[in-house]
Write a protein that holds these residues in place. Structure first.
Motif, PDB file in Angstrom:
ATOM      1  N   ILE A  73     -47.100 -27.368 -19.994  1.00 45.08           N
ATOM      2  CA  ILE A  73     -46.576 -26.271 -19.162  1.00 45.08           C
ATOM      3  C   ILE A  73     -45.652 -26.859 -18.107  1.00 45.08           C
ATOM      4  N   THR A  74     -44.344 -26.622 -18.248  1.00 44.71           N
ATOM      5  CA  THR A  74     -43.355 -27.143 -17.286  1.00 44.71           C
ATOM      6  C   THR A  74     -42.549 -26.008 -16.666  1.00 44.71           C
ATOM      7  N   SER A  75     -43.153 -24.836 -16.610  1.00 44.97           N
ATOM      8  CA  SER A  75     -42.510 -23.662 -16.000  1.00 44.97           C
ATOM      9  C   SER A  75     -42.712 -23.720 -14.484  1.00 44.97           C
ATOM     10  N   PRO A  76     -42.068 -22.802 -13.718  1.00 43.69           N
ATOM     11  CA  PRO A  76     -42.308 -22.765 -12.260  1.00 43.69           C
ATOM     12  C   PRO A  76     -43.777 -22.485 -11.924  1.00 43.69           C
ATOM     13  N   ASN A  77     -44.162 -22.896 -10.732  1.00 50.24           N
ATOM     14  CA  ASN A  77     -45.574 -22.920 -10.298  1.00 50.24           C
ATOM     15  C   ASN A  77     -46.321 -21.602 -10.504  1.00 50.24           C
ATOM     16  N   GLU A  82     -51.635 -18.463 -15.379  1.00 48.69           N
ATOM     17  CA  GLU A  82     -51.611 -17.509 -16.508  1.00 48.69           C
ATOM     18  C   GLU A  82     -51.399 -18.245 -17.833  1.00 48.69           C
ATOM     19  N   GLN A  83     -50.447 -19.184 -17.846  1.00 54.11           N
ATOM     20  CA  GLN A  83     -50.133 -19.882 -19.096  1.00 54.11           C
ATOM     21  C   GLN A  83     -51.236 -20.876 -19.481  1.00 54.11           C
ATOM     22  N   ALA A  84     -51.880 -21.482 -18.486  1.00 57.00           N
ATOM     23  CA  ALA A  84     -52.971 -22.434 -18.778  1.00 57.00           C
ATOM     24  C   ALA A  84     -54.198 -21.686 -19.303  1.00 57.00           C
ATOM     25  N   CYS A  96     -50.744 -29.455 -17.783  1.00 56.20           N
ATOM     26  CA  CYS A  96     -50.086 -28.497 -16.885  1.00 56.20           C
ATOM     27  C   CYS A  96     -49.387 -29.246 -15.767  1.00 56.20           C
ATOM     28  N   GLU A  97     -48.138 -28.869 -15.520  1.00 55.47           N
ATOM     29  CA  GLU A  97     -47.434 -29.466 -14.385  1.00 55.47           C
ATOM     30  C   GLU A  97     -48.163 -29.114 -13.095  1.00 55.47           C
ATOM     31  N   LYS A  98     -47.973 -29.965 -12.088  1.00 56.81           N
ATOM     32  CA  LYS A  98     -48.540 -29.694 -10.783  1.00 56.81           C
ATOM     33  C   LYS A  98     -47.633 -28.707 -10.050  1.00 56.81           C
ATOM     34  N   PRO A  99     -48.128 -27.927  -9.115  1.00 56.55           N
ATOM     35  CA  PRO A  99     -49.533 -27.736  -8.800  1.00 56.55           C
ATOM     36  C   PRO A  99     -50.202 -26.898  -9.890  1.00 56.55           C
ATOM     37  N   VAL A 123     -53.768 -32.222 -15.404  1.00 56.28           N
ATOM     38  CA  VAL A 123     -52.714 -31.806 -14.476  1.00 56.28           C
ATOM     39  C   VAL A 123     -51.762 -32.987 -14.308  1.00 56.28           C
ATOM     40  N   ASN A 124     -50.468 -32.717 -14.292  1.00 56.68           N
ATOM     41  CA  ASN A 124     -49.489 -33.798 -14.415  1.00 56.68           C
ATOM     42  C   ASN A 124     -49.233 -34.570 -13.113  1.00 56.68           C
ATOM     43  N   TYR A 125     -50.304 -35.145 -12.562  1.00 56.21           N
ATOM     44  CA  TYR A 125     -50.124 -36.083 -11.451  1.00 56.21           C
ATOM     45  C   TYR A 125     -49.842 -37.456 -12.050  1.00 56.21           C
ATOM     46  N   ASN A 167     -33.319 -24.239  -4.454  1.00 56.99           N
ATOM     47  CA  ASN A 167     -34.177 -24.317  -5.642  1.00 56.99           C
ATOM     48  C   ASN A 167     -35.270 -23.273  -5.450  1.00 56.99           C
ATOM     49  N   TRP A 168     -35.856 -22.778  -6.539  1.00 58.95           N
ATOM     50  CA  TRP A 168     -36.911 -21.775  -6.426  1.00 58.95           C
ATOM     51  C   TRP A 168     -38.072 -22.249  -5.558  1.00 58.95           C
ATOM     52  N   ARG A 169     -38.263 -23.562  -5.432  1.00 61.67           N
ATOM     53  CA  ARG A 169     -39.355 -24.103  -4.621  1.00 61.67           C
ATOM     54  C   ARG A 169     -39.246 -23.682  -3.151  1.00 61.67           C
ATOM     55  N   GLY A 327     -40.358 -47.427 -14.763  1.00 60.68           N
ATOM     56  CA  GLY A 327     -40.265 -46.502 -13.631  1.00 60.68           C
ATOM     57  C   GLY A 327     -40.796 -45.129 -13.947  1.00 60.68           C
ATOM     58  N   PHE A 328     -40.135 -44.119 -13.359  1.00 62.19           N
ATOM     59  CA  PHE A 328     -40.606 -42.737 -13.431  1.00 62.19           C
ATOM     60  C   PHE A 328     -40.866 -42.260 -14.869  1.00 62.19           C
ATOM     61  N   PRO A 329     -39.911 -42.418 -15.822  1.00 56.75           N
ATOM     62  CA  PRO A 329     -40.188 -41.934 -17.190  1.00 56.75           C
ATOM     63  C   PRO A 329     -41.379 -42.650 -17.822  1.00 56.75           C
ATOM     64  N   SER A 331     -44.022 -43.730 -16.254  1.00 55.66           N
ATOM     65  CA  SER A 331     -45.293 -43.231 -15.700  1.00 55.66           C
ATOM     66  C   SER A 331     -45.746 -41.995 -16.469  1.00 55.66           C
ATOM     67  N   HIS A 332     -44.779 -41.164 -16.898  1.00 55.72           N
ATOM     68  CA  HIS A 332     -45.138 -39.992 -17.722  1.00 55.72           C
ATOM     69  C   HIS A 332     -45.651 -40.449 -19.089  1.00 55.72           C
ATOM     70  N   LYS A 333     -44.958 -41.408 -19.669  1.00 61.88           N
ATOM     71  CA  LYS A 333     -45.378 -41.916 -20.985  1.00 61.88           C
ATOM     72  C   LYS A 333     -46.807 -42.451 -20.917  1.00 61.88           C
TER      73      LYS A 333
HETATM   74  N1  LIG Z   1     -44.784 -34.368 -12.167  1.00 56.53           N
HETATM   75  C1  LIG Z   1     -43.557 -34.470 -11.695  1.00 56.53           C
HETATM   76  O1  LIG Z   1     -43.108 -35.555 -11.388  1.00 56.53           O
HETATM   77  C2  LIG Z   1     -42.707 -33.243 -11.568  1.00 56.53           C
HETATM   78  C3  LIG Z   1     -41.338 -33.355 -11.310  1.00 56.53           C
HETATM   79  C4  LIG Z   1     -40.570 -32.204 -11.260  1.00 56.53           C
HETATM   80  C5  LIG Z   1     -41.149 -30.970 -11.434  1.00 56.53           C
HETATM   81  N2  LIG Z   1     -42.500 -30.882 -11.642  1.00 56.53           N
HETATM   82  C6  LIG Z   1     -43.129 -29.561 -11.825  1.00 56.53           C
HETATM   83  O2  LIG Z   1     -42.622 -28.986 -13.038  1.00 56.53           O
HETATM   84  C7  LIG Z   1     -42.452 -27.594 -12.917  1.00 56.53           C
HETATM   85  C8  LIG Z   1     -41.018 -27.242 -13.271  1.00 56.53           C
HETATM   86  O3  LIG Z   1     -40.146 -27.881 -12.371  1.00 56.53           O
HETATM   87  P1  LIG Z   1     -38.606 -28.170 -12.751  1.00 56.53           P
HETATM   88  O4  LIG Z   1     -38.121 -29.035 -11.666  1.00 56.53           O
HETATM   89  O5  LIG Z   1     -38.484 -28.602 -14.154  1.00 56.53           O
HETATM   90  O6  LIG Z   1     -38.012 -26.709 -12.572  1.00 56.53           O
HETATM   91  P2  LIG Z   1     -36.718 -26.088 -13.287  1.00 56.53           P
HETATM   92  O7  LIG Z   1     -36.377 -24.882 -12.490  1.00 56.53           O
HETATM   93  O8  LIG Z   1     -35.678 -27.115 -13.493  1.00 56.53           O
HETATM   94  O9  LIG Z   1     -37.271 -25.645 -14.715  1.00 56.53           O
HETATM   95  C9  LIG Z   1     -38.207 -24.618 -14.880  1.00 56.53           C
HETATM   96  C10 LIG Z   1     -38.068 -24.078 -16.287  1.00 56.53           C
HETATM   97  O10 LIG Z   1     -39.027 -23.037 -16.507  1.00 56.53           O
HETATM   98  C11 LIG Z   1     -38.363 -21.973 -17.215  1.00 56.53           C
HETATM   99  N3  LIG Z   1     -39.047 -20.708 -17.000  1.00 56.53           N
HETATM  100  C12 LIG Z   1     -38.831 -19.790 -16.031  1.00 56.53           C
HETATM  101  N4  LIG Z   1     -39.619 -18.717 -16.234  1.00 56.53           N
HETATM  102  C13 LIG Z   1     -40.352 -18.978 -17.366  1.00 56.53           C
HETATM  103  C14 LIG Z   1     -41.326 -18.270 -18.093  1.00 56.53           C
HETATM  104  N5  LIG Z   1     -41.714 -17.053 -17.724  1.00 56.53           N
HETATM  105  N6  LIG Z   1     -41.876 -18.848 -19.173  1.00 56.53           N
HETATM  106  C15 LIG Z   1     -41.488 -20.077 -19.578  1.00 56.53           C
HETATM  107  N7  LIG Z   1     -40.549 -20.801 -18.920  1.00 56.53           N
HETATM  108  C16 LIG Z   1     -40.000 -20.252 -17.829  1.00 56.53           C
HETATM  109  C17 LIG Z   1     -36.958 -21.997 -16.656  1.00 56.53           C
HETATM  110  O11 LIG Z   1     -36.081 -21.331 -17.528  1.00 56.53           O
HETATM  111  C18 LIG Z   1     -36.710 -23.490 -16.601  1.00 56.53           C
HETATM  112  O12 LIG Z   1     -36.309 -23.975 -17.848  1.00 56.53           O
HETATM  113  C19 LIG Z   1     -42.869 -27.257 -11.494  1.00 56.53           C
HETATM  114  O13 LIG Z   1     -44.177 -26.767 -11.483  1.00 56.53           O
HETATM  115  C20 LIG Z   1     -42.808 -28.570 -10.743  1.00 56.53           C
HETATM  116  O14 LIG Z   1     -43.744 -28.641  -9.669  1.00 56.53           O
HETATM  117  C21 LIG Z   1     -43.263 -31.989 -11.723  1.00 56.53           C
END
Ligand SMILES: NC(=O)c1ccc[n+]([C@@H]2O[C@H](COP(=O)([O-])OP(=O)(O)OC[C@H]3O[C@@H](n4cnc5c(N)ncnc54)[C@H](O)[C@@H]3O)[C@@H](O)[C@H]2O)c1
Length: 382
Positions: A73-77, A82-84, A96-99, A123-125, A167-169, A327-329, A331-333
């Motif tokens: 899950i990489t959608s906005p917070n 709901e998605q989880a 699931c991405e954080k938070p 959770v993606n910490y 940004n939406w944040r 580095g960063f990529p 840490s995800h791997k």
């Molecule tokens: N762990 C990390 O290092 C890290 C880094 C960046 C972002 N994040 C987290 O990842 C999440 C996304 O951040 P981002 O920077 O990629 O944001 P972003 O705005 O670049 O991308 C969000 C994506 O979600 C999509 N989206 C919007 N509504 C949606 C829906 N209803 N269903 C499915 N997808 C939908 C958007 O179209 C977009 O593609 C956030 O929760 C953020 O906290 C984590």
């Protein structure tokens, strides 16, 4: 079972989604599906060669696919809970991405559902899986630093420095009421909790919103995208740019952190120092391959990833020799390696990654930070 027999479906196509896709590909995990807006899901599928495309943000259709075992899950917070919950109900594993959610009331529902589920929720910490963080954790656990006295650090970025940075944040309704602390501060807090093997018990916080009004474009913007300021509209800001936070851990350790998204020159500096009675260790995500060891009566040292003194505790979570920076990529791997191995082993590998209770606790810390800033007192994390 090998991790390469697990198949992933990704929700979201923004900044962080390709980081997940690329890391999974490097592990040999198949990415079989992507879900987003119709155009973006198609474009992402074309770019990465992903066979199943779910447009119109129809994640439920993706959950019905028999070819998806793990949902990322990489959608906005505001969509995470709901998605989880729906993913767990569909019998999928979840990263699931954080938070984990927007408030503790809703993340408590995920904790409950995850406890009942036969599948794994992480959770993606990801910062836990920088080898340096794992190394510092092992050093603290072994007692190399002696008794831990205090922890200090910051998480600084500058990508929201100008009032035209959007940004939406920035909107509490989209990202949550805490922005700098919720978005990046929680990475710092989670990493320190992980290193110490302790939980935050209480907090004292001061929040500052430098830009009381900002300007924003009319439509959706991908994270870090640039927009012409002439096309923007003004709006009031209801989230903080900066925070100063004191934290007391349940093992008696005291920590203080400054969190800022308006710190000119700092791109992504998660810096922390662990200070013990025998030695200290300092690290910064912007120089992720080195740990500075400080001693009072002996010369200080720099430990380098991939060389003796760094290797044995983290061997499974670092792939390249010294001098070849990770580095960063990476840490995800390494994070997904730990999660997917946990799934593939039937939950037999050590639980190093953040789970639903960890994600829930981070949200409770955020709520305590907000309350502390409002009342000007120490607040216990409930
Ligand atoms: N762990 C990390 O290092 C890290 C880094 C960046 C972002 N994040 C987290 O990842 C999440 C996304 O951040 P981002 O920077 O990629 O944001 P972003 O705005 O670049 O991308 C969000 C994506 O979600 C999509 N989206 C919007 N509504 C949606 C829906 N209803 N269903 C499915 N997808 C939908 C958007 O179209 C977009 O593609 C956030 O929760 C953020 O906290 C984590």
């Amino acid at each position: 079972m090998s991790i390469t027999s697990l198949r992933a479906g990704i929700i979201g196509t923004g900044f962080i989604a390709p980081v997940h896709i690329e890391a999974l590909r490097r592990l040999g995990v198949q990415v079989t599906a992507v879900c987003g807006s119709t155009a973006n899901a198609q474009a992402t599928a074309d770019k990465w060669g992903i066979p199943e495309i779910y447009g119109n943000y129809d994640y439920r259709a993706m959950y019905a696919s028999p070819n998806v075992d793990v949902v990322h899950i990489t959608s906005p917070n505001k969509l995470h809970v709901e998605q989880a919950l729906a993913a767990l109900a569909a019998g999928k594993h979840v990263v699931c991405e954080k938070p984990l959610g927007m408030n503790a009331k809703e993340t408590a529902r995920v904790v409950k559902a995850a406890a009942k589920a036969k599948t794994v929720l992480a959770v993606n910490y990801n910062c836990r899986f920088f080898p340096a963080i794992l190394q510092m954790r092992a050093a603290v656990q072994r007692g190399d630093l002696g008794r831990i006295i205090h922890v200090q650090g910051h998480f600084f970025q500058d990508w929201l420095l100008k009032d035209t940075d959007y940004n939406w944040r920035v909107l509490a309704s989209e990202g949550g009421k805490l922005r700098a602390v919720g978005d990046i501060g929680t990475h710092w807090i989670d990493a320190v909790s992980f290193i110490l093997g302790a939980q935050v018990e209480s907090v004292f916080a001061k929040l500052e919103t430098f830009h009381k009004r900002r300007k924003r474009p009319r439509g959706e913007v991908k994270t870090f995208a640039k927009v012409d300021p002439k096309t923007m509209v003004s709006y009031p800001v209801d989230t903080e740019d900066f925070a100063s936070v004191l934290l007391r851990y349940d093992n008696g350790v005291h920590a203080n952190a400054a969190i800022s998204q308006v710190a000119a020159g700092w791109k992504c500096s998660l810096a922390l120092g662990i200070y013990g009675s025998e030695a200290s260790m300092r690290w910064d995500l912007q120089q992720p391959n080195e740990i500075y060891v400080g001693r009072r009566d002996e010369p200080n040292q720099i430990l380098q990833r991939g060389t003796p003194g760094f290797l044995e505790d983290v061997a499974h979570f670092t792939d390249y020799p010294g001098g070849h920076p990770e580095g960063f990529p990476d840490s995800h791997k390494m994070h997904y390696r730990a999660i997917y191995e946990h799934i593939a082993s039937g939950r037999k590998t050590p639980l190093l990654f953040a789970t639903a209770p960890d994600g829930h606790h981070e949200v409770k810390i955020c709520e305590a930070v907000l309350k502390s800033a409002a009342v000007g007192k120490w607040v216990t994390v409930s």
